[in-house]
Enzyme design. Structure first.
Site, short mmCIF file in Angstrom:
data_model
loop_
_atom_site.label_atom_id
_atom_site.label_comp_id
_atom_site.label_asym_id
_atom_site.label_seq_id
_atom_site.Cartn_x
_atom_site.Cartn_y
_atom_site.Cartn_z
N CYS A 43 0.82 -1.21 0.00
CA CYS A 43 0.00 0.00 0.00
C CYS A 43 0.86 1.26 0.00
O CYS A 43 0.33 2.37 -0.04
CB CYS A 43 -0.92 0.00 1.21
SG CYS A 43 -2.12 -1.34 1.21
N CYS A 112 -3.05 8.37 6.73
CA CYS A 112 -1.61 8.23 6.99
C CYS A 112 -1.28 8.47 8.45
O CYS A 112 -0.29 7.93 8.97
CB CYS A 112 -0.83 9.20 6.12
SG CYS A 112 -0.98 8.90 4.35
#
Length: 203
Positions: A43, A112
């Site tokens: 990812c 994130c």
């Protein structure tokens, strides 16, 4: 047409990205009391968090990542925020708190910021396990996702890590969404986060 790149982040994000704090240069020489690894290279983001613990508090928090500007900046900020905190306080720090300290992140980059807090929790888990100590914090950070069956986000995460990487597999493993189905959207959002953290083919 101008070719000048536009910086879409806050000045605090820029500062922590360009001048990251508490980066882990040498894992062996740091002598961590606990370490946690989260994320998936599939990812694009992977995070290692290492901590030293003194008198029940985070004495030092170091990290390193293969990730974007948001992942770097948010973890740099987190490492400053948790230094000096008790293990309990540090365990409960949230992506929202980190993001607010940075002055905000673009909405599509919010995911994130979970790398740092997940890595920190994993490092605290590792410290407690290594020292034969009970983890009193786990239940207090669990949130009910499926009210009909009483399935928490932590139960979904555990099922995902055990190989249930689709909504149908989560239903089978936990019972979530098998009564009224209203929790499907929340469950699928957690699955997206888990895929980002661990990769879909982690098992």
């Amino acid at each position: 047409m101008s070719t000048k790149m536009q910086w879409v982040y806050t000045e605090k994000v820029k500062d922590h990205f360009v001048n990251p704090r508490n980066v882990l240069d040498d894992e062996d020489s740091f002598g961590a009391d606990g370490t946690g690894m989260v994320g998936s290279m599939a990812c694009g983001d992977q995070m290692l968090v290492a901590i030293k613990v003194r008198d029940g508090k985070i004495a030092e928090c170091r990290w390193k990542t293969y990730g974007c500007a948001s992942a770097i900046a948010s973890t740099s900020m987190m490492s400053e925020m948790v230094t000096g905190m008790s293990l309990e306080e540090a365990y409960h720090i949230t992506p929202k708190q980190i993001t607010e300290a940075l002055g905000g992140l673009p909405e599509h980059k919010f995911h994130c910021s979970v790398l740092g807090d997940k890595g920190l929790r994993a490092a605290i888990d590792d410290y407690l396990e290594k020292n034969g100590l009970e983890n009193p914090f786990t239940k207090s950070v669990a949130n009910i996702v499926c009210e009909c069956v009483g399935v928490t986000d932590q139960a979904i995460e555990a099922a995902y890590k055990a190989g249930a990487v689709s909504y149908e597999a989560i239903q089978k493993a936990t019972g979530a969404g098998t009564v009224c189905g209203k929790c499907r959207e929340k469950t699928e959002a957690i699955l997206e986060e888990m895929e980002h953290l661990y990769g879909k083919n982690h098992e």
